[in-house]
Design a protein around this motif. Sequence first.
Motif, short mmCIF file in Angstrom:
data_model
loop_
_atom_site.label_atom_id
_atom_site.label_comp_id
_atom_site.label_asym_id
_atom_site.label_seq_id
_atom_site.Cartn_x
_atom_site.Cartn_y
_atom_site.Cartn_z
N GLU A 27 61.81 84.30 29.26
CA GLU A 27 62.05 85.93 29.49
C GLU A 27 60.97 86.60 30.24
N ASP A 28 59.84 86.03 30.06
CA ASP A 28 58.80 86.56 30.92
C ASP A 28 58.78 86.22 32.25
N GLU A 29 59.42 85.11 32.61
CA GLU A 29 59.55 84.64 33.94
C GLU A 29 60.49 85.65 34.70
N GLU A 30 61.77 85.82 33.90
CA GLU A 30 62.90 86.57 34.39
C GLU A 30 62.34 88.02 34.67
N VAL A 31 61.58 88.54 33.78
CA VAL A 31 61.19 89.98 33.88
C VAL A 31 60.09 89.90 34.81
N PHE A 32 59.21 89.00 35.11
CA PHE A 32 58.29 89.11 36.20
C PHE A 32 58.89 88.91 37.65
N ALA A 33 59.95 88.18 37.72
CA ALA A 33 60.73 88.30 39.01
C ALA A 33 61.27 89.53 39.19
N ARG A 34 61.94 90.38 38.25
CA ARG A 34 62.42 91.43 38.67
C ARG A 34 61.40 92.74 38.78
N LEU A 35 60.18 92.50 38.27
CA LEU A 35 59.12 93.25 38.60
C LEU A 35 58.45 93.06 39.94
N VAL A 36 58.32 91.94 40.50
CA VAL A 36 58.09 91.43 41.87
C VAL A 36 59.12 92.29 42.83
N ARG A 37 60.29 91.92 42.44
CA ARG A 37 61.22 92.59 43.44
C ARG A 37 61.17 93.86 43.37
N ARG A 38 60.90 94.79 42.19
CA ARG A 38 60.64 96.19 42.15
C ARG A 38 59.37 96.36 43.10
N HIS A 39 58.38 95.83 43.36
CA HIS A 39 57.09 96.02 43.74
C HIS A 39 57.38 95.90 45.32
N MET A 40 58.42 94.83 45.83
CA MET A 40 58.68 94.46 47.08
C MET A 40 59.94 95.45 47.71
N ALA A 41 60.60 95.95 46.70
CA ALA A 41 61.79 96.77 47.07
C ALA A 41 61.90 97.45 48.32
N SER A 42 60.95 98.58 48.16
CA SER A 42 61.06 99.40 49.36
C SER A 42 60.39 99.04 50.50
N SER A 43 59.68 97.77 50.61
CA SER A 43 59.51 97.36 51.62
C SER A 43 60.23 96.61 52.71
N GLY A 44 61.48 96.48 52.08
CA GLY A 44 62.58 95.60 52.80
C GLY A 44 62.40 94.17 52.89
N GLY A 45 61.17 94.00 52.28
CA GLY A 45 60.71 92.21 52.59
C GLY A 45 61.20 91.49 51.48
N ARG A 46 61.09 90.13 51.61
CA ARG A 46 61.57 89.09 50.56
C ARG A 46 60.56 88.94 49.83
N ALA A 47 60.83 89.00 48.37
CA ALA A 47 59.85 88.45 47.49
C ALA A 47 59.46 87.14 47.65
N PRO A 48 58.16 86.73 47.32
CA PRO A 48 57.78 85.23 47.56
C PRO A 48 58.20 84.76 46.20
N GLU A 49 58.43 83.55 45.97
CA GLU A 49 58.91 82.82 45.07
C GLU A 49 57.55 82.94 43.89
N PRO A 50 57.63 83.49 42.95
CA PRO A 50 56.65 83.62 42.19
C PRO A 50 56.34 82.16 41.22
N ARG A 51 55.10 81.89 41.04
CA ARG A 51 54.83 80.43 40.27
C ARG A 51 54.95 80.93 38.82
N PRO A 52 55.40 80.17 38.20
CA PRO A 52 55.53 80.36 36.35
C PRO A 52 54.54 80.93 35.91
N ARG A 53 53.17 80.42 36.18
CA ARG A 53 52.11 80.93 35.65
C ARG A 53 51.76 82.49 35.59
N ALA A 54 52.42 82.82 37.00
CA ALA A 54 52.32 84.58 37.25
C ALA A 54 52.92 85.31 36.23
#
Lengths: 434, 133
Positions: A27-54
């Motif tokens: 669940e945390d990995e899924e939520v974190f991936a969404r959080l990364v997408r949110r922080h990258m969203a307005s940039s138009g960039g592609r979110a890097p693949e987060p490591r599980p530890r992140a």
Amino acid sequence: MTLSGAGEIFDAVLFRPEDEALLQRLEDEEVFARLVRRHMASSGGRAPEPRPRAAGMIAAAAATPAGKAARDRAVAGDLEPLAALVETESPSNLSPELAHHVAVHFGRVARSVPESAFDVAVTAHERSLAAWLTLGAEARYLARLMTEIRGDEGGPSGPASGAAAGERFAVERIDEVAWIAESAAPTLGRAGAAALAALSRVPAICERLPSERLARRARARAESRRAQAIDLALEPVREAVAEATTRDLPPRERGERLVKAILVWAWAGHDALVEHFVVEQLVPIAWEVYRASQWEVLRALLAPFVPCVDSLAARIERDPIGGVAYAATCGDVLMFEAEAETTLDRQIAIAERLLRVCPTHRNGRLVLAAYLCDKATRIADQPFIGDAAAREADALVDRAEALYPASKSLEAARAAIARARAMYRPPLFWRPGS
Amino acid sequence: MNGDDNPFERYELDPHEGPRGITERMRELAEDAADDAERARIRAAWEELTVHVDRRVRAALLAHPESRAPLGAAPPPPRVPGDALTPRDLELADLVGLPPIAEVLGLPAGAEDDDEPDFLARDPILSPPAPSR
């Protein structure tokens, strides 16, 4: 089915603690991936693949009751409370472990967004630096980690040296951001502009730090590294102008080389250092044109620099003591601008500003006195002037005399007013005693 | 070193294990590596983390700290269905004394205490070892 839905079913049937741990990680990995997408969203960039530890950032956030509630809402689909928690302007409200995650996470976001996403990068750099500096001020967390990782391999011993090492590590993160700015300086890349903008926000971050000593160090480091990056960007312009001067190229060509400094000015977020550079370099070129009375050339030379000089003048008007070192040089350029103007009212307006920037500017007082006398003469030379106009002309000459008693224009202006008085006698136009 | 591809995160290393632990883990990784290029990357990361302690400390601090609950153990705090913040409220049914199991099963009172469960007695694992000759 969502992960949380699956969790509820297993809770109701048979769910071992180790299953729970695994589910929380997923669940945390899924939520974190969404959080990364949110922080990258307005940039138009592609979110890097987060490591599980992140994704441990989500677990660290959930260590407090408020954080746990935010995490559960994020798992249910509402990311806002969790995002608000990690996007805080005051990382000192977070646990050191969560602040560590925030520092690493936003640092990576800042370096991952495309160059076009200027605002996203600046904000991410700022959040990362704020979290690092908060950890540096807290000191114990970083010191403990350092001691644990070093083990028996030596390093800082004792709380004082451990805290100092933690502070040093936090301040070095400013160097990393500065390095981005310096790397981009030769090409004026946007990533460097974002890094510079983030460095300019360090003083504001420092205001929220509990450690005044660290705040002082961080402010000084950010300021010196910004200056270094800007100097690097200005270096090619400085060399180009110097080479043109050595080759004795005409002022227009030297001015054209200096115009590149305006690009640096924009890149550096309209920084005062670039404005100082511009006026220092511009004055000798403009003097040459001014002495030759080449007004058209002077106008063309100055035109690209007007916004930059305006900005510096406004800066000095706001803070006369802080800007005193460049007041006279800025005044010189304003005098050239005034002299190159084509209307008397504009000339007077610029010269008035010149004296607000540098009240003791000799040439500024001289030219303003001349303009005022010129205006008084023009008033007096008008046919059928009234009493109010005559008084205005007198006042202008009086002020000109106060500004520059030795002005040669005073005599002509007073003569013009005397002629007007003789021509239009009272009682028709003059009141007795006027 | 680029902190965005941190070896502690990439290879799931624990910085607290020190150079020896890191070396052992990376040796395992190198043995399992699919090709020489991957082995070279692992070796470069190993050198980066073990040659100088300052580099290891720096890389460790620039990595996300390990905040996940360890696998195979209960995560702290225990998950509570429904409201996550407060334990489940006690209900009236929780306060009612439950009837003895023997009564529910229709056995005479005290039967469950007197009768030794046969399946435990017959379990070879739980039986004491036979004396050796």
